[in-house]
Design an enzyme around this catalytic site. Structure first.
Site, short mmCIF file in Angstrom:
data_model
loop_
_atom_site.label_atom_id
_atom_site.label_comp_id
_atom_site.label_asym_id
_atom_site.label_seq_id
_atom_site.Cartn_x
_atom_site.Cartn_y
_atom_site.Cartn_z
N ILE A 94 0.40 -1.08 -0.33
CA ILE A 94 0.02 -0.03 0.00
C ILE A 94 1.13 1.40 -0.38
O ILE A 94 1.77 1.60 1.32
CB ILE A 94 -0.75 -0.01 1.03
CG1 ILE A 94 -1.89 -1.30 1.50
CG2 ILE A 94 -1.95 1.58 1.52
CD1 ILE A 94 -2.73 -1.17 2.41
N GLU A 95 0.46 2.13 -1.09
CA GLU A 95 1.59 2.92 -1.16
C GLU A 95 1.16 4.34 0.42
O GLU A 95 -0.20 3.89 0.73
CB GLU A 95 1.05 3.90 -2.25
CG GLU A 95 2.37 4.76 -2.71
CD GLU A 95 1.82 6.43 -2.11
OE1 GLU A 95 2.89 6.62 -1.86
OE2 GLU A 95 1.09 6.75 -1.52
N LYS A 97 1.44 6.93 1.12
CA LYS A 97 1.29 8.85 1.67
C LYS A 97 -0.23 8.34 0.82
O LYS A 97 -1.42 9.51 1.71
CB LYS A 97 1.59 9.37 0.28
CG LYS A 97 1.48 11.07 0.20
CD LYS A 97 1.83 11.71 -0.26
CE LYS A 97 1.24 13.15 -0.65
NZ LYS A 97 2.29 14.26 -1.66
N CYS A 201 12.05 8.68 -1.12
CA CYS A 201 10.15 7.90 -1.36
C CYS A 201 10.69 7.93 -2.58
O CYS A 201 11.18 9.49 -3.49
CB CYS A 201 9.29 8.55 -0.97
SG CYS A 201 8.04 8.55 -1.66
N ASP A 208 13.79 8.78 3.18
CA ASP A 208 13.05 7.74 4.60
C ASP A 208 14.92 7.31 5.86
O ASP A 208 15.26 6.98 5.40
CB ASP A 208 12.58 7.18 3.69
CG ASP A 208 11.26 7.68 3.29
OD1 ASP A 208 10.67 8.43 3.84
OD2 ASP A 208 11.81 7.04 2.16
N HIS A 240 9.67 1.38 0.63
CA HIS A 240 11.04 0.76 2.48
C HIS A 240 11.08 -0.94 1.83
O HIS A 240 11.57 -1.69 2.29
CB HIS A 240 9.33 1.11 3.71
CG HIS A 240 10.03 2.57 3.51
ND1 HIS A 240 9.03 3.18 2.87
CD2 HIS A 240 9.82 3.14 4.82
CE1 HIS A 240 9.29 4.29 4.00
NE2 HIS A 240 9.86 4.57 4.89
N GLU A 241 9.85 -1.67 1.61
CA GLU A 241 9.89 -2.72 1.79
C GLU A 241 10.85 -2.91 0.38
O GLU A 241 11.27 -4.14 0.88
CB GLU A 241 8.33 -3.28 1.26
CG GLU A 241 6.64 -2.03 2.42
CD GLU A 241 6.95 -1.52 1.76
OE1 GLU A 241 5.22 -1.19 2.06
OE2 GLU A 241 6.85 -0.39 1.00
N ARG A 269 6.76 9.30 9.28
CA ARG A 269 6.77 10.87 8.25
C ARG A 269 4.74 10.84 8.29
O ARG A 269 4.22 9.95 7.15
CB ARG A 269 7.16 10.28 7.02
CG ARG A 269 7.29 11.66 6.09
CD ARG A 269 8.49 12.14 5.57
NE ARG A 269 8.86 11.23 4.52
CZ ARG A 269 8.27 10.34 3.19
NH1 ARG A 269 7.53 11.18 2.91
NH2 ARG A 269 8.79 9.75 2.30
N GLY A 270 4.77 12.11 8.74
CA GLY A 270 3.08 12.19 8.89
C GLY A 270 2.26 11.46 9.74
O GLY A 270 1.42 10.65 9.46
#
Length: 293
Positions: A94-95, A97, A201, A208, A240-241, A269-270
């Site tokens: 799942i992206e 953002k 990212c 990241d 990341h994955e 982040r966020g």
């Protein structure tokens, strides 16, 4: 190539809408259409999966949402921390953002907690393509999990000669294990970690930051080469994955160990962090919470 061009290339590679890398207004009413799944098969097409046992990973992506909020049926705000577990064998990631946008869409949504949890599980399971685990903890009940991991050696203070900022398995230098009185070579474990992992990212180009732990059994690498390898991701753009899976593949191909796991815990982040764990065996990720998690 400019950062903008590089980001566009990555967006095109993953079939993403370029709007994900642009400024958008947050929606505060529930909207599951905000979730952006990305096929793991696309993310993994460059990995040498044929070199892995059964050509697959074991593990999980652990997401922590620190800013989950919604309104109860009376309109009173509620706040909690949510931990999501996405299986490494799910068809999609799942992206991140889009995940943040989705979670924020509950901010002004009236819903009881039971229905909220069911909705989160259903939507995220549909996006990932495999059942997603969920734990929602109210803030007064939350306790920072202790770090239950010992015996790992930090490589961050070692000397680093001629650093490269392009990931390459060639940076990893294996060392021979010898038999001693305590253990045979095939049972020895090497445990290393670093706080110096940085990648970028592929959607936004933002940095990241992460800490990464590696446990290898039946093989070993020089700690200096592990440091050089981790630092080489500093200019790399990927999810990341994908970064963790690339590390796993490179270590496996270089060392041919009897067992291996790689665990990266990224800085949030966020209000959302992503923590991929990949292993050669079925196991629960160790409890690790560093200063930046």
């Amino acid at each position: 190539m400019t950062d903008t061009q590089d980001t566009k290339e990555h967006n095109n590679r993953f079939g993403l809408e370029l709007a994900l890398g642009q400024q958008q207004a947050y929606q505060d009413q529930y909207n599951p259409a905000l979730l952006q799944p990305i096929a793991r098969s696309i993310c993994r097409e460059h990995l040498p999966l044929q070199a892995l046992p059964n050509q697959q990973f074991k593990g999980v992506d652990i997401w922590t949402g620190y800013e989950l909020s919604w309104l109860d049926k009376t309109g009173k705000p509620c706040a909690a921390i949510a931990e999501f577990s996405v299986p490494a064998n799910s068809p999609n990631i799942i992206e991140s953002k889009s995940f943040k946008y989705y979670l924020n869409s509950f901010n002004q949504t009236r819903i009881n907690q039971t229905q909220l949890e069911k909705t989160l599980i259903n939507d995220l399971t549909q996006a990932a393509g495999q059942p997603v685990g969920l734990t929602v903890i109210r803030l007064n009940d939350y306790q920072h999990p202790p770090t239950c991991i010992q015996g790992f050696t930090c490589v961050d203070d070692l000397a680093l000669a001629n650093p490269s900022y392009i990931p390459s398995a060639a940076l990893l230098q294996p060392i021979a294990l010898t038999t001693d009185d305590s253990a045979a070579p095939h049972t020895k474990k090497q445990q290393l970690f670093s706080h110096l992992l940085k990648s970028n990212c592929p959607v936004t180009g933002q940095p990241d930051w992460a800490s990464v732990w590696v446990e290898v059994e039946g093989a070993a690498i020089t700690p200096e080469s592990f440091l050089a390898y981790i630092v080489s991701y500093r200019g790399h753009q990927d999810f990341h994955e994908n970064c963790v899976e690339q590390m796993y593949c490179d270590l496996w191909q270089t060392l041919k160990p009897s067992s291996l796991w790689v665990y990266a815990r990224y800085t949030r982040r966020g209000g959302l962090d992503i923590n991929p764990f990949r292993s050669s065996h079925n196991q629960i990720p160790p409890s690790i919470k560093g200063a930046r998690q």
